[in-house]
Enzyme design. Structure first.
Site, PDB file in Angstrom:
ATOM      1  N   ASN A  18       1.001  -1.491  -0.249  1.00 51.75           N
ATOM      2  CA  ASN A  18       0.064   0.373  -0.027  1.00 51.75           C
ATOM      3  C   ASN A  18       1.093   0.953   0.116  1.00 51.75           C
ATOM      4  O   ASN A  18       1.079   1.798   0.983  1.00 51.75           O
ATOM      5  CB  ASN A  18      -0.810   0.161   1.536  1.00 51.75           C
ATOM      6  N   TRP A  19       0.956   1.824  -1.112  1.00 52.70           N
ATOM      7  CA  TRP A  19       1.715   2.730  -0.769  1.00 52.70           C
ATOM      8  C   TRP A  19       1.402   4.284  -0.225  1.00 52.70           C
ATOM      9  O   TRP A  19       2.443   5.086  -0.016  1.00 52.70           O
ATOM     10  CB  TRP A  19       2.349   3.371  -2.950  1.00 52.70           C
ATOM     11  N   LYS A  20       0.158   3.888   0.287  1.00 50.11           N
ATOM     12  CA  LYS A  20      -0.173   5.354   0.258  1.00 50.11           C
ATOM     13  C   LYS A  20      -0.610   5.983  -0.565  1.00 50.11           C
ATOM     14  O   LYS A  20      -0.199   6.384  -2.033  1.00 50.11           O
ATOM     15  CB  LYS A  20       0.460   5.750   1.725  1.00 50.11           C
ATOM     16  N   HIS A 105      -9.128   0.853   5.121  1.00 49.31           N
ATOM     17  CA  HIS A 105      -7.955   0.924   5.622  1.00 49.31           C
ATOM     18  C   HIS A 105      -7.837   2.569   7.045  1.00 49.31           C
ATOM     19  O   HIS A 105      -8.900   3.118   7.294  1.00 49.31           O
ATOM     20  CB  HIS A 105      -6.883   1.772   4.987  1.00 49.31           C
ATOM     21  N   GLU A 107      -6.552   4.493   7.906  1.00 46.66           N
ATOM     22  CA  GLU A 107      -5.995   5.482   8.028  1.00 46.66           C
ATOM     23  C   GLU A 107      -7.566   6.575   7.414  1.00 46.66           C
ATOM     24  O   GLU A 107      -8.030   7.528   7.186  1.00 46.66           O
ATOM     25  CB  GLU A 107      -5.236   5.495   6.714  1.00 46.66           C
ATOM     26  N   GLU A 175      -4.982  -5.018  10.277  1.00 49.58           N
ATOM     27  CA  GLU A 175      -4.023  -4.408  10.989  1.00 49.58           C
ATOM     28  C   GLU A 175      -4.135  -3.489  12.134  1.00 49.58           C
ATOM     29  O   GLU A 175      -4.785  -2.512  12.552  1.00 49.58           O
ATOM     30  CB  GLU A 175      -3.930  -3.665   9.768  1.00 49.58           C
ATOM     31  N   GLY A 181       3.229   1.712  11.020  1.00 49.95           N
ATOM     32  CA  GLY A 181       3.291   2.917  10.056  1.00 49.95           C
ATOM     33  C   GLY A 181       4.962   3.342  12.158  1.00 49.95           C
ATOM     34  O   GLY A 181       5.247   4.105  11.506  1.00 49.95           O
ATOM     35  N   SER A 220       3.927  -2.034  10.224  1.00 49.83           N
ATOM     36  CA  SER A 220       5.413  -2.484   9.964  1.00 49.83           C
ATOM     37  C   SER A 220       6.346  -3.967   9.919  1.00 49.83           C
ATOM     38  O   SER A 220       7.095  -4.180  10.847  1.00 49.83           O
ATOM     39  CB  SER A 220       5.853  -1.889  11.611  1.00 49.83           C
ATOM     40  N   GLY A 241       3.115  -1.308   4.078  1.00 47.81           N
ATOM     41  CA  GLY A 241       2.918   0.789   3.712  1.00 47.81           C
ATOM     42  C   GLY A 241       4.811   0.865   3.597  1.00 47.81           C
ATOM     43  O   GLY A 241       4.945   0.380   2.532  1.00 47.81           O
ATOM     44  N   GLY A 242       5.189   1.296   4.265  1.00 46.42           N
ATOM     45  CA  GLY A 242       6.437   1.549   4.456  1.00 46.42           C
ATOM     46  C   GLY A 242       7.479   1.306   3.561  1.00 46.42           C
ATOM     47  O   GLY A 242       8.497   1.173   2.383  1.00 46.42           O
TER      48      GLY A 242
HETATM   49  C1  PEP Z   1      -0.504  -0.238   6.099  1.00 45.09           C
HETATM   50  O1  PEP Z   1      -0.550   1.192   5.647  1.00 45.09           O
HETATM   51  O2  PEP Z   1      -1.243  -0.875   5.335  1.00 45.09           O
HETATM   52  C2  PEP Z   1       0.450  -0.323   6.902  1.00 45.09           C
HETATM   53  C3  PEP Z   1       1.145  -1.304   7.338  1.00 45.09           C
HETATM   54  O3  PEP Z   1       1.703   0.325   7.126  1.00 45.09           O
HETATM   55  P1  PEP Z   1       3.594  -0.704   7.720  1.00 45.09           P
HETATM   56  O4  PEP Z   1       3.646  -1.598   6.813  1.00 45.09           O
HETATM   57  O5  PEP Z   1       4.396   0.869   7.637  1.00 45.09           O
HETATM   58  O6  PEP Z   1       3.205  -0.348   8.662  1.00 45.09           O
END
Ligand code: PEP
Length: 258
Positions: A18-20, A105, A107, A175, A181, A220, A241-242
């Site tokens: 997920n590049w957000k 999600h 967010e 999640e 993050g 993470s 994500g990241g």
């Molecule tokens: C996400 O937002 O879906 C996520 C898992 O982010 P991260 O891997 O950066 O924690």
């Protein structure tokens, strides 16, 4: 096995990025690099997906063409079209070549006050368009501290999934909000406990078919912890994500399945 029961095979894992709100058109170099790495493999034992921001989606579908990388959207509106400024329909995502859409999600649940009912409508919109909907659930830190993790997840699953959903059109992503993050993750045992709970809820609702759903862990996930997290019971992949922003890190996570 009792007569009349169909055995459901363990689902093929999915590693999804997920590049957000990250990445300009130049990010296609990461898709090219990832495709190149995956191309060298004789067999890929998991599906691989990147969900970029909407403006680069069509470009990245073209970039990924002929490779093992699939492209998806990060959200969709429940309706097909209409007066919804700034929104994107599932049909629009499908039209440019998306295969999946992430819905609910945390967010979006937090920033846009998305309810379980709306998430269910968005997931159904994904199905209507022929997409696989990835439905996200997860508790906040306060909910975990209050011992409410499993009841929160139960309620989110109940409200965010529909009776017509099945393992072919829907993926669940667990999640924990506090792990997104932050560099913090639950222990493997904690992940296994929640995933096993999710599996039981899916079987309670969908019968034997509930065993066919892919249940991803997200929060993470990094190359260094992917193998351990992916080995937890009832974990069928990751939502990242990241660490999905560079081909190198994302491939490091995919490597948990190689
Ligand atoms: C996400 O937002 O879906 C996520 C898992 O982010 P991260 O891997 O950066 O924690």
């Amino acid at each position: 096995m009792a007569a009349g029961k169909t055995k459901v095979r363990a689902p093929k894992p999915l590693v999804a990025g997920n590049w957000k709100m990250n990445g300009l058109r130049g990010a296609k170099k990461e898709i090219n690099a990832l495709a190149k790495k995956l191309n060298k493999l004789d067999r890929l034992p998991c599906d691989v997906l990147i969900c970029p921001p909407t403006p680069t989606l069509a470009l990245l579908v073209e970039t990924a063409k002929g490779s093992k990388v699939r492209i998806g959207g990060q959200d969709c509106h429940p309706q097909v079209s209409g007066a919804h400024t700034g929104d994107v329909s599932a049909e629009m995502l499908k039209d440019v070549g998306a295969k999946y859409v992430i819905v609910g999600h945390s967010e979006r649940r937090a920033d846009h006050e998305e309810t379980n009912a709306l998430v269910a409508q968005k997931a159904a919109a994904g199905h209507r368009a022929g997409l696989i909907s990835i439905v996200c659930v997860g508790e906040t830190e306060a909910e975990r501290d209050a011992g409410k993790t499993l009841s929160v997840i139960t309620a989110q699953l109940k409200g965010s999934l529909g009776d017509t959903f099945d393992p072919k059109n829907t993926v669940i992503a667990y999640e924990p909000v506090w792990a997104i993050g932050t560099g913090r993750t639950p222990t493997t045992a904690e992940v296994g406990q929640v995933h096993t709970h999710i599996r039981k809820r899916l079987v309670a609702r969908y019968g034997e078919q509930g065993n066919g759903y892919r249940v991803l862990y997200g929060g993470s996930v990094k190359p260094a912890n992917a193998e351990e997290l992916m080995a937890a019971p009832n974990v069928n992949g990751a939502l990242v994500g990241g660490a999905s922003l560079t081909a190198e890190d994302f491939y490091g996570i995919i490597s948990a399945y190689l």
